[in-house]
Design a protein around this motif. Structure first.
Motif, PDB file in Angstrom:
ATOM      1  N   THR A  44     -10.422  -8.785 -18.953  1.00 37.56           N
ATOM      2  CA  THR A  44     -10.067  -7.810 -19.945  1.00 37.56           C
ATOM      3  C   THR A  44      -8.567  -7.535 -20.170  1.00 37.56           C
ATOM      4  OG1 THR A  44     -10.115  -5.920 -18.504  1.00 37.56           O
ATOM      5  CG2 THR A  44     -12.333  -6.504 -19.388  1.00 37.56           C
ATOM      6  N   GLY A  45      -7.580  -7.901 -19.328  1.00 37.23           N
ATOM      7  CA  GLY A  45      -6.283  -7.577 -19.573  1.00 37.23           C
ATOM      8  C   GLY A  45      -5.972  -6.096 -19.181  1.00 37.23           C
ATOM      9  N   GLU A  46      -6.759  -5.392 -18.689  1.00 33.19           N
ATOM     10  CA  GLU A  46      -6.643  -4.005 -18.284  1.00 33.19           C
ATOM     11  C   GLU A  46      -5.607  -3.697 -17.241  1.00 33.19           C
ATOM     12  OE1 GLU A  46      -9.124  -0.199 -16.549  1.00 33.19           O
ATOM     13  OE2 GLU A  46     -10.020  -2.203 -16.813  1.00 33.19           O
ATOM     14  N   HIS A  47      -4.563  -3.171 -17.179  1.00 35.35           N
ATOM     15  CA  HIS A  47      -3.608  -2.714 -16.255  1.00 35.35           C
ATOM     16  C   HIS A  47      -4.377  -1.454 -15.405  1.00 35.35           C
ATOM     17  CE1 HIS A  47      -0.388  -5.196 -17.148  1.00 35.35           C
ATOM     18  NE2 HIS A  47      -0.868  -5.167 -18.325  1.00 35.35           N
ATOM     19  N   PHE A  48      -4.276  -1.466 -14.191  1.00 30.64           N
ATOM     20  CA  PHE A  48      -4.662  -0.273 -13.252  1.00 30.64           C
ATOM     21  C   PHE A  48      -4.067  -0.283 -12.090  1.00 30.64           C
ATOM     22  CE2 PHE A  48      -7.420  -2.424 -10.171  1.00 30.64           C
ATOM     23  CZ  PHE A  48      -7.387  -3.787 -10.475  1.00 30.64           C
ATOM     24  N   ARG A  49      -4.149   0.810 -11.218  1.00 27.73           N
ATOM     25  CA  ARG A  49      -3.677   1.049 -10.121  1.00 27.73           C
ATOM     26  C   ARG A  49      -4.890   1.453  -8.913  1.00 27.73           C
ATOM     27  NH1 ARG A  49       1.514   5.013 -10.930  1.00 27.73           N
ATOM     28  NH2 ARG A  49       2.975   3.582 -11.859  1.00 27.73           N
ATOM     29  N   PRO A  78       7.023   0.215  -3.430  1.00 28.31           N
ATOM     30  CA  PRO A  78       5.862  -0.443  -2.896  1.00 28.31           C
ATOM     31  C   PRO A  78       4.555  -0.232  -3.370  1.00 28.31           C
ATOM     32  CG  PRO A  78       7.625  -0.460  -1.248  1.00 28.31           C
ATOM     33  CD  PRO A  78       7.994   0.762  -2.244  1.00 28.31           C
ATOM     34  N   GLN A  79       4.210   1.288  -3.305  1.00 26.47           N
ATOM     35  CA  GLN A  79       2.742   1.714  -3.824  1.00 26.47           C
ATOM     36  C   GLN A  79       2.659   2.028  -5.054  1.00 26.47           C
ATOM     37  OE1 GLN A  79       1.941   5.233  -1.387  1.00 26.47           O
ATOM     38  NE2 GLN A  79       2.656   4.140   0.505  1.00 26.47           N
ATOM     39  N   ARG A  80       3.401   1.454  -6.041  1.00 31.34           N
ATOM     40  CA  ARG A  80       3.523   1.628  -7.636  1.00 31.34           C
ATOM     41  C   ARG A  80       2.874   0.423  -8.117  1.00 31.34           C
ATOM     42  NH1 ARG A  80       9.122   4.718  -8.865  1.00 31.34           N
ATOM     43  NH2 ARG A  80       8.967   6.344  -7.289  1.00 31.34           N
ATOM     44  N   VAL A  81       2.191  -0.461  -7.383  1.00 30.56           N
ATOM     45  CA  VAL A  81       1.873  -1.743  -8.054  1.00 30.56           C
ATOM     46  C   VAL A  81       0.936  -1.497  -8.861  1.00 30.56           C
ATOM     47  CG1 VAL A  81       0.834  -3.958  -7.287  1.00 30.56           C
ATOM     48  CG2 VAL A  81       2.665  -2.869  -5.780  1.00 30.56           C
ATOM     49  N   ARG A  82       0.835  -2.370 -10.229  1.00 24.88           N
ATOM     50  CA  ARG A  82      -0.087  -2.280 -10.911  1.00 24.88           C
ATOM     51  C   ARG A  82      -0.691  -3.582 -11.158  1.00 24.88           C
ATOM     52  NH1 ARG A  82      -0.058   1.373 -15.339  1.00 24.88           N
ATOM     53  NH2 ARG A  82       1.282   2.723 -15.247  1.00 24.88           N
TER      54      ARG A  82
END
Length: 100
Positions: free
Chosen positions: A92-97, A82-86
């Motif tokens: 920009t379409g950038e994925h981040f955590r 549950p804490q690995r959500v991106r």
């Protein structure tokens, strides 16, 4: 007076392991054991070896152990699913955590 042996066994009920140590990098200084707020770790009885994860289900994933370790890469924290959500930025379409 007889010499009594004391053993410590990790709790086998938890399938996950929140913290792992790279034995090639860790020198067994046990700074992480002292930094852990919930006493998940205990010193290894073999001097110079990584600490033992005794109570993995009690880990708060605060990262105190990893933060105080003087040897980068010696400790790896495995966040629960549950804490690995991106997240993805719309513009920009950038994925981040948010966390690690």
């Amino acid at each position: 007076m007889s010499e009594e042996k004391i053993y410590a066994f990790p709790n086998g009920c938890t399938p996950g392991n929140p913290v792992t140590f790279d034995p090639e990098i860790c020198n067994g200084c046990n700074l992480c054991v002292d930094a852990c707020q919930v006493d998940v770790l205990i010193p290894n009885p073999v001097k110079g070896k990584p600490p033992l994860v005794l109570f993995p289900e009690e880990c708060w994933y605060a990262g105190c152990c990893e933060g105080i370790c003087p040897r980068p890469g010696a400790i790896q924290i495995h966040l629960p699913l549950p804490q690995r959500v991106r997240w993805k930025r719309k513009d920009t379409g950038e994925h981040f955590r948010v966390s690690r």
